[in-house]
Design an enzyme around this catalytic site. Structure first.
Site, PDB file in Angstrom:
ATOM      1  N   GLU A  97       0.820  -1.220   0.026  1.00 52.09           N
ATOM      2  CA  GLU A  97      -0.028  -0.200  -0.128  1.00 52.09           C
ATOM      3  C   GLU A  97       0.789   1.309  -0.159  1.00 52.09           C
ATOM      4  O   GLU A  97       1.275   1.670   1.069  1.00 52.09           O
ATOM      5  CB  GLU A  97      -0.875   0.170   1.170  1.00 52.09           C
ATOM      6  N   LYS A 146      -2.698  -2.154  -3.088  1.00 56.57           N
ATOM      7  CA  LYS A 146      -3.560  -1.147  -2.544  1.00 56.57           C
ATOM      8  C   LYS A 146      -3.215   0.295  -2.386  1.00 56.57           C
ATOM      9  O   LYS A 146      -2.557   0.729  -1.871  1.00 56.57           O
ATOM     10  CB  LYS A 146      -3.759  -1.559  -1.112  1.00 56.57           C
TER      11      LYS A 146
HETATM   12  P1  13P Z   1      -9.208   3.938   4.480  1.00 51.75           P
HETATM   13  O1  13P Z   1     -10.304   3.431   3.467  1.00 51.75           O
HETATM   14  O2  13P Z   1     -10.063   4.650   5.711  1.00 51.75           O
HETATM   15  O3  13P Z   1      -8.497   5.030   3.854  1.00 51.75           O
HETATM   16  O4  13P Z   1      -8.577   2.945   4.994  1.00 51.75           O
HETATM   17  C1  13P Z   1      -7.812   1.932   4.334  1.00 51.75           C
HETATM   18  C2  13P Z   1      -6.577   1.700   5.247  1.00 51.75           C
HETATM   19  O5  13P Z   1      -6.349   0.489   5.350  1.00 51.75           O
HETATM   20  C3  13P Z   1      -5.579   2.631   5.148  1.00 51.75           C
HETATM   21  O6  13P Z   1      -4.245   1.924   5.455  1.00 51.75           O
END
Ligand code: 13P
Length: 338
Positions: free
Chosen positions: A177, A219
């Protein structure tokens, strides 16, 4: 039977399913509970997560996996059942957040480097025993006229790649991510440029570290205007720009892309995902890994009260269903009223 990384990754992005990001650290969940006047204790955090994981139909039909925090993966429901077993009984896969957070990066004012690599191999082996089959590591890239620097992007993607390699060594699918933040007044085009540079750097690092792409889930953020930007890109523009940047940078070997919601409103996060899937066919499954955009409605409905649990479960099931439809490109705005 032990499942292969490819099998797990595929199951995480099975058609019509996405991921529930319920991995808020104790600090973050306290902020969310403060907003609904609820004290954050080990028990209230447990009760809250338990009712989501026990929203059985939504979990079975729409939620392929749940990202947990260290406390939650070890917690038992009120009746003594491990929360992990409740998730598995619904046919969903337990996952675990393993990064130790984004810390100020020395020498680079305003930028952060995500920590947590030391001892990670051993922690992953333990999480596997506790039932985790995928993990998450979040890198944060902020935008201003002078940042991000290459040093920040490279340090963060190198850490993501080292994390991903360690996950795969332990039989765990890494969710990588790299979040380009939507704070600030930058345009969607500036977000596009930074996202492109970040994703290119990430996939170079993953290749350098021999990470198996077929066993990796991305992600990312969507390509959106900064929250304080005077002109906001519309749904179609966000969808087109986001797909364009992925086509340039994300190899087709990646089985799925699951978005973070990043502060978008519930319905906008759904509308964006739907608009992107309507642009298909695409080389990767495109789904959700929302935290706030799945949980804001149930949190509000719950407000920390036992008597509100049924209503909160209904609110959670509704958002899960709407995002499931969006992951198939079959959502419609008027379904929100149903
Ligand atoms: P949000 O969808 O609230 O941005 O959170 C997702 C997430 O795992 C951020 O690390």
């Amino acid at each position: 039977m032990t499942e292969s990384l490819e099998q797990i990754a595929k199951a995480m992005v099975a058609p019509g399913k996405g991921i529930l990001a319920a991995d808020e650290s104790s600090g973050t969940i306290k902020k969310r509970f403060d907003a609904i006047n609820t004290e954050s204790t080990e028990t209230s955090r447990r009760d809250y997560r338990e009712f989501m994981f026990r929203t059985t139909d939504a979990m079975k039909n729409h939620i392929s996996g749940v990202i947990l925090y260290d406390e939650t993966i070890r917690q038992k429901a009120a009746d003594g059942t491990p929360l992990v077993d409740i998730i598995k009984a619904a046919g969903s896969i337990p996952g675990i957040k393993v990064d130790a957070g984004a810390k100020p990066m020395a020498g680079f004012p305003g930028e952060t480097i995500t920590e947590g690599l030391d001892g990670l191999d051993e922690r992953l082996a333990e999480y596997y025993k506790l039932g985790a089959r995928f993990a998450k590591w979040r890198a944060v890239i902020d935008i201003s006229p002078v940042i991000p620097t290459n040093a920040c992007i490279e340090a963060n993607t190198e850490a993501l790649a080292r994390y991903a390699a360690l996950c795969q060594k332990n039989g765990i699918v890494p969710i990588v991510e790299p979040e380009v933040l939507m704070d600030g007044d930058h345009t969607a085009d500036r977000c596009f440029e930074v996202t492109e540079t970040t994703l290119r750097s990430l996939f170079n690092a993953l290749a350098r570290h021999n990470v198996l792409l077929e066993g990796t889930i991305l992600k990312p953020n969507m390509v959106v205007s900064g929250k304080k930007c005077a002109t906001q890109a519309g749904v179609q523009e966000v969808a087109e720009k986001t797909i364009k940047v992925f086509k340039r940078t994300v190899p087709a070997a990646i089985p799925g892309i699951v978005f973070l919601s990043g502060g978008q409103s519930d319905e906008l996060a759904t509308a964006h995902l739907d608009a992107m899937n309507k642009l298909g066919p695409l080389p990767w499954a495109l789904s959700f890994s929302y935290g706030r955009a799945l949980q804001a409605a149930p949190q509000k409905a719950w407000a920390g009260k036992k008597e509100n649990v049924a209503a909160a479960q209904k609110a959670f099931a509704h958002r899960a269903k709407m995002n499931s439809l969006a992951s198939l490109g079959t959502w419609k705005a008027d379904l929100e009223k149903a």
